[in-house]
Design an enzyme around this catalytic site. Structure first.
Site, PDB file in Angstrom:
ATOM      1  N   ARG A  29     -10.616  12.605 -32.267  1.00 37.85           N
ATOM      2  CA  ARG A  29      -9.487  12.216 -31.419  1.00 37.85           C
ATOM      3  C   ARG A  29      -8.825  10.931 -31.893  1.00 37.85           C
ATOM      4  O   ARG A  29      -7.619  10.772 -31.796  1.00 37.85           O
ATOM      5  CB  ARG A  29      -9.953  11.998 -29.962  1.00 37.85           C
ATOM      6  CG  ARG A  29     -10.192  13.232 -29.144  1.00 37.85           C
ATOM      7  CD  ARG A  29      -8.907  14.013 -28.906  1.00 37.85           C
ATOM      8  NE  ARG A  29      -7.858  13.230 -28.303  1.00 37.85           N
ATOM      9  CZ  ARG A  29      -7.712  13.024 -26.999  1.00 37.85           C
ATOM     10  NH1 ARG A  29      -8.575  13.555 -26.162  1.00 37.85           N
ATOM     11  NH2 ARG A  29      -6.719  12.310 -26.527  1.00 37.85           N
TER      12      ARG A  29
ATOM     13  N   ASP B 234       0.809  -1.238   0.000  1.00 35.34           N
ATOM     14  CA  ASP B 234       0.000   0.000   0.000  1.00 35.34           C
ATOM     15  C   ASP B 234       0.839   1.284   0.000  1.00 35.34           C
ATOM     16  O   ASP B 234       0.331   2.347  -0.337  1.00 35.34           O
ATOM     17  CB  ASP B 234      -0.923   0.026   1.224  1.00 35.34           C
ATOM     18  CG  ASP B 234      -1.863  -1.172   1.256  1.00 35.34           C
ATOM     19  OD1 ASP B 234      -2.008  -1.839   0.216  1.00 35.34           O
ATOM     20  OD2 ASP B 234      -2.437  -1.443   2.329  1.00 35.34           O
TER      21      ASP B 234
ATOM     22  N   ARG C 143      -0.808  -8.458  -5.156  1.00 31.79           N
ATOM     23  CA  ARG C 143       0.024  -8.748  -3.985  1.00 31.79           C
ATOM     24  C   ARG C 143       0.990  -9.914  -4.223  1.00 31.79           C
ATOM     25  O   ARG C 143       1.901 -10.142  -3.427  1.00 31.79           O
ATOM     26  CB  ARG C 143      -0.894  -9.052  -2.801  1.00 31.79           C
ATOM     27  CG  ARG C 143      -0.442  -8.373  -1.548  1.00 31.79           C
ATOM     28  CD  ARG C 143      -1.539  -8.270  -0.541  1.00 31.79           C
ATOM     29  NE  ARG C 143      -1.857  -9.543   0.092  1.00 31.79           N
ATOM     30  CZ  ARG C 143      -2.833  -9.671   0.993  1.00 31.79           C
ATOM     31  NH1 ARG C 143      -3.539  -8.616   1.353  1.00 31.79           N
ATOM     32  NH2 ARG C 143      -3.087 -10.826   1.526  1.00 31.79           N
TER      33      ARG C 143
ATOM     34  N   GLY D 257       0.083   5.468 -18.457  1.00 30.43           N
ATOM     35  CA  GLY D 257      -0.547   6.487 -19.314  1.00 30.43           C
ATOM     36  C   GLY D 257      -2.054   6.390 -19.261  1.00 30.43           C
ATOM     37  O   GLY D 257      -2.735   6.403 -20.302  1.00 30.43           O
TER      38      GLY D 257
HETATM   39  O1  F6P Z   1      -2.527  -4.008   3.204  1.00 28.30           O
HETATM   40  C1  F6P Z   1      -2.366  -4.786   2.081  1.00 28.30           C
HETATM   41  C2  F6P Z   1      -3.707  -5.137   1.479  1.00 28.30           C
HETATM   42  O2  F6P Z   1      -3.460  -5.930   0.340  1.00 28.30           O
HETATM   43  C3  F6P Z   1      -4.592  -3.945   1.122  1.00 28.30           C
HETATM   44  O3  F6P Z   1      -4.219  -3.347  -0.086  1.00 28.30           O
HETATM   45  C4  F6P Z   1      -5.952  -4.573   1.093  1.00 28.30           C
HETATM   46  O4  F6P Z   1      -6.957  -3.628   1.374  1.00 28.30           O
HETATM   47  C5  F6P Z   1      -5.854  -5.614   2.173  1.00 28.30           C
HETATM   48  O5  F6P Z   1      -4.485  -5.890   2.377  1.00 28.30           O
HETATM   49  C6  F6P Z   1      -6.579  -6.895   1.872  1.00 28.30           C
HETATM   50  O6  F6P Z   1      -6.440  -7.729   2.977  1.00 28.30           O
HETATM   51  P1  F6P Z   1      -6.895  -9.240   2.993  1.00 28.30           P
HETATM   52  O7  F6P Z   1      -5.976 -10.001   2.113  1.00 28.30           O
HETATM   53  O8  F6P Z   1      -6.779  -9.624   4.426  1.00 28.30           O
HETATM   54  O9  F6P Z   1      -8.303  -9.266   2.475  1.00 28.30           O
END
Ligand code: F6P
Length: 377
Positions: free
Chosen positions: A243, A153, A290, A211
């Protein structure tokens, strides 16, 4: 003030390390760095399995072992630790442990860490919730507790980047490039939501890198109508006659209160028959952002913070976090990019990042305001 010489730790004591909260790419690289640095100084490392839950339960796993070498006995990292350094996720496991919010809930962990002669210190790798746990533990237990910022984050105070942010941004860029391929093929508009909890950094930085035509994030302080307006403006502007634009990409931060599907419906209602043949679609990248093997940058930050974290434990420093290119006022380490900050200051700065009072947040918002007209071109 520079860090002092290593405190001599009693033989037999190990450094404990845990990963906690949302995993972040580079956590394993941080564990690897800590383990190798400690081993190089003849100190054993134990991993706590499953974050603060594991610390309460005493779930420990040796990450080093003794060997005898021609030049004498030595401590070496377990081969799995070395191999895991290039992997995403966390091989130690993680948890969100609500019991750690109270002194009673932390008591088993405090008792374990304070066992005579057992631990030289604890290194906690995680985001704000995990660092708040480390701050509480540091008041309660007899050994140094040191934090390292790891969260995609980028909402941890006193560190311009946390472990995991760079990899998450690379993943966002890759995903958006792919979405743009298909968007162009159909001349479509996409709203892509990225994680980040209450912090819009991933959406802002990602939007510049890919972008995007517009970016929506909580820190803009817009209500639902203004959010819909901004999205409609971006789509109208891009697809207006002459455009020749083939796609619209709008990055939306998770913290924006309007869910993606609702936003798309409201945008379509507003556009009505104005842009015949233009579809608006939503993609929530979610946990995809993640995962993945850590980038060079995240491995490097993890390695350098890890080196300084072991040094902090050996110095006897406690209730501190190592920050990457943080603000002035930290305690210098041997690495010009790494300083030590008190954990209560880190947590104060983290809260200010989210409530918008931090100069860092104000600067981010201002920069995005300055490029708003450019993004739409
Ligand atoms: O803090 C990291 C994060 O991936 C946030 O971006 C997200 O809101 C949260 O954890 C999600 O958490 P969990 O995997 O516990 O649902």
């Amino acid at each position: 003030m520079a860090q002092g010489a290593d405190r001599r730790i009693e033989p037999g004591r190990s450094i404990a390390v845990l990963t906690s909260g949302g995993d972040a790419p580079g956590m394993n690289a941080a564990v690897r760095a800590i383990t190798k640095v400690a081993a190089s100084r003849g100190i054993h490392v134990v991993g706590v399995v499953g974050g603060y839950t594991g610390l309460r339960d005493g779930a420990l796993r040796a990450l080093t072992h003794d060997v005898s070498t021609p030049s004498g006995p030595a401590v070496v990292p377990d081969p799995e630790v070395d191999a895991a350094g290039s992997l995403g996720g966390t091989v130690l496991g993680s948890a969100r442990e609500p019991r750690f919010l109270t002194p009673e809930g932390r008591r088993p962990a405090v008792a374990l860490l304070s066992e005579p002669g057992r631990f030289a210190g604890l290194i906690v790798i995680g985001g704000n919730g995990s660092l708040a746990g480390a701050h509480a533990l540091a008041q309660e237990c007899a050994v140094p507790v040191v934090g390292m910022p790891a969260s995609i984050d980028n909402d941890v105070g006193c560190s311009s980047s946390a472990i995991g942010v760079d990899t998450a941004l690379n993943t966002i860029v890759d995903a958006c490039d792919k979405i743009c391929d298909t968007a162009r093929a159909h001349r479509r508009a996409f709203v892509v939501e990225v994680m980040g909890r209450d912090c819009g950094y991933l959406a802002m930085a990602g939007a510049i890198a890919v972008g995007a035509d517009a970016v929506l994030f909580r820190e803009q302080g817009r209500g639902e109508e203004a959010i819909v307006d901004a999205a409609v403006r971006a789509i109208r502007g891009a697809f207006e006659q002459g455009r020749g634009k083939q796609r619209v990409l709008i990055l939306k931060a998770e913290g924006v209160s309007v869910p993606c599907t609702r936003l798309v419906r409201l945008v379509e209602d507003r556009l009505g028959a104005e842009l015949p043949g233009v579809d608006v679609r939503a993609t929530v990248l979610g946990h995809l952002v993640r995962g993945g093997n850590p980038s060079f940058q995240d491995r490097m930050i993890a390695g350098r913070l890890g080196l300084a974290a072991v040094a902090a434990v050996l110095d006897g420093a406690t209730d501190v976090m190592l920050g990457w290119q943080g603000p002035a006022g930290g305690v210098a380490t041997g690495d010009p990019a790494v300083s030590r900050y008190p954990l209560d200051e880190v947590l104060r700065q983290s809260a200010a990042l989210v409530d918008g009072t931090s100069a860092v947040t104000r600067r981010r918002v201002l920069m995005m305001e300055q490029v708003e007209g450019v993004l739409g071109l």
